[in-house]
Design a protein around this motif. Structure first.
Motif, PDB file in Angstrom:
ATOM      1  N   GLN A   1      50.300   8.736  52.641  1.00  0.00           N
ATOM      2  CA  GLN A   1      51.345   9.284  53.506  1.00  0.00           C
ATOM      3  C   GLN A   1      51.234  10.802  53.561  1.00  0.00           C
ATOM      4  O   GLN A   1      50.972  11.430  52.540  1.00  0.00           O
ATOM      5  CB  GLN A   1      52.736   8.963  52.948  1.00  0.00           C
ATOM      6  N   PRO A   2      51.469  11.391  54.731  1.00  0.00           N
ATOM      7  CA  PRO A   2      51.588  12.859  54.779  1.00  0.00           C
ATOM      8  C   PRO A   2      52.767  13.296  53.922  1.00  0.00           C
ATOM      9  O   PRO A   2      53.697  12.517  53.673  1.00  0.00           O
ATOM     10  CB  PRO A   2      51.849  13.145  56.262  1.00  0.00           C
TER      11      PRO A   2
ATOM     12  N   ALA B   1      60.468  12.328  52.504  1.00  0.00           N
ATOM     13  CA  ALA B   1      61.629  11.647  53.088  1.00  0.00           C
ATOM     14  C   ALA B   1      61.850  10.284  52.453  1.00  0.00           C
ATOM     15  O   ALA B   1      62.987   9.896  52.147  1.00  0.00           O
ATOM     16  CB  ALA B   1      61.439  11.507  54.602  1.00  0.00           C
ATOM     17  N   ARG B   2      60.772   9.547  52.216  1.00  0.00           N
ATOM     18  CA  ARG B   2      60.910   8.193  51.654  1.00  0.00           C
ATOM     19  C   ARG B   2      61.307   8.231  50.177  1.00  0.00           C
ATOM     20  O   ARG B   2      62.114   7.419  49.719  1.00  0.00           O
ATOM     21  CB  ARG B   2      59.617   7.417  51.868  1.00  0.00           C
TER      22      ARG B   2
ATOM     23  N   HIS C   1      59.614  17.628  49.085  1.00  0.00           N
ATOM     24  CA  HIS C   1      58.547  18.270  49.863  1.00  0.00           C
ATOM     25  C   HIS C   1      57.961  19.456  49.102  1.00  0.00           C
ATOM     26  O   HIS C   1      56.733  19.563  48.938  1.00  0.00           O
ATOM     27  CB  HIS C   1      59.109  18.717  51.215  1.00  0.00           C
TER      28      HIS C   1
ATOM     29  N   ASP D   1      55.357  15.125  54.442  1.00  0.00           N
ATOM     30  CA  ASP D   1      56.696  15.026  55.040  1.00  0.00           C
ATOM     31  C   ASP D   1      57.255  13.611  54.923  1.00  0.00           C
ATOM     32  O   ASP D   1      58.416  13.415  54.550  1.00  0.00           O
ATOM     33  CB  ASP D   1      56.669  15.440  56.519  1.00  0.00           C
ATOM     34  N   ALA D   2      56.422  12.616  55.247  1.00  0.00           N
ATOM     35  CA  ALA D   2      56.865  11.215  55.166  1.00  0.00           C
ATOM     36  C   ALA D   2      57.109  10.811  53.717  1.00  0.00           C
ATOM     37  O   ALA D   2      58.085  10.130  53.399  1.00  0.00           O
ATOM     38  CB  ALA D   2      55.824  10.302  55.811  1.00  0.00           C
ATOM     39  N   PHE D   3      56.230  11.250  52.833  1.00  0.00           N
ATOM     40  CA  PHE D   3      56.383  10.962  51.403  1.00  0.00           C
ATOM     41  C   PHE D   3      57.712  11.498  50.893  1.00  0.00           C
ATOM     42  O   PHE D   3      58.480  10.793  50.225  1.00  0.00           O
ATOM     43  CB  PHE D   3      55.219  11.581  50.632  1.00  0.00           C
TER      44      PHE D   3
ATOM     45  N   ARG E   1      65.054   9.166  50.129  1.00  0.00           N
ATOM     46  CA  ARG E   1      65.904   8.060  50.585  1.00  0.00           C
ATOM     47  C   ARG E   1      65.986   6.956  49.532  1.00  0.00           C
ATOM     48  O   ARG E   1      67.043   6.426  49.249  1.00  0.00           O
ATOM     49  CB  ARG E   1      65.359   7.505  51.905  1.00  0.00           C
TER      50      ARG E   1
ATOM     51  N   THR F   1      65.156  15.639  50.146  1.00  0.00           N
ATOM     52  CA  THR F   1      63.904  15.633  50.916  1.00  0.00           C
ATOM     53  C   THR F   1      63.221  16.993  50.820  1.00  0.00           C
ATOM     54  O   THR F   1      62.010  17.076  50.614  1.00  0.00           O
ATOM     55  CB  THR F   1      64.170  15.266  52.393  1.00  0.00           C
TER      56      THR F   1
END
Length: 201
Positions: free
Chosen positions: A183-184, A190-191, A92, A186-188, A194, A88
């Motif tokens: 997506q911001p 993390a996804r 980022h 941070d969300a991008f 994952r 992540t």
């Protein structure tokens, strides 16, 4: 008069110009003028524009290279950090890094001769856009050896997928405030981490 050291002023000016008009159209003469120094003074600090471009990447942009180097040497030994957390962080930083480098380097693709010269010079300097993929591949291989990801995982392909997604984010979306990606960052990040880890866990 700006009291910053000459080298700092040169790198600041190069960063601003490369972001504004692209690497292909930015000349050392324009950089020197914006930095308030002579072109001869610029060449006392940098051998060529490519060396100056690398200084901008290393000193003014998100620290993707240093993060990958640190994770390769320390990440596997840190019991408080999971592979997903590390991926992540990488996604980022990579998304932010490519967001800034894409506008700089895109102009080179319109000038094939200039692009070849740029690539040849970077190759002679032992660097280039392949280095982040190699760095992430090395980190993933270390995780593989530690048993934290599958022994069957193709680490080079995984590194290419993660960094490719981050580069594509910069390419596909206008980074202006009016036209944000879906997506911001941070969300991008993390996804992406994952989803990739699900495939190589």
């Amino acid at each position: 008069m700006d009291q910053k050291p000459t080298r700092v002023r040169i790198v600041d000016a190069a960063h601003e110009l490369m972001l504004g008009i692209g690497l292909a159209r930015t000349t050392t003469k324009e950089i020197a003028k914006a930095a308030g120094c002579s072109e001869a003074a610029l060449y006392k600090h940098f051998a060529n524009k490519e060396e100056l471009f690398l200084a901008v990447l290393n000193e003014r942009l998100p620290k993707l290279g240093s993060l990958l180097e640190r994770l390769r040497s320390e990440g596997v030994r840190d019991p408080d950090r999971t592979v997903e957390q590390n991926l992540t962080d990488i996604a980022h930083e990579a998304a932010l890094f490519y967001e800034q480098t894409f506008p700089m380097a895109a102009s080179l693709y319109a000038e094939p001769r200039l692009k070849r010269r740029h690539d040849d010079t970077l190759r002679e300097m032992g660097t280039g856009p392949h280095r982040p993929i190699e760095g992430l591949d090395a980190y993933l291989r270390a995780e593989q050896e530690a048993g934290r990801i599958s022994s069957q995982a193709d680490t080079f392909a995984a590194a290419s997928l993660l960094l490719g997604a981050c580069a594509q984010r910069a390419f596909a979306y206008d980074m202006s405030p009016e036209a944000k990606p879906p997506q911001p960052v941070d969300a991008f990040a993390a996804r992406i981490a994952r989803t990739l880890l699900t495939g190589i866990a």
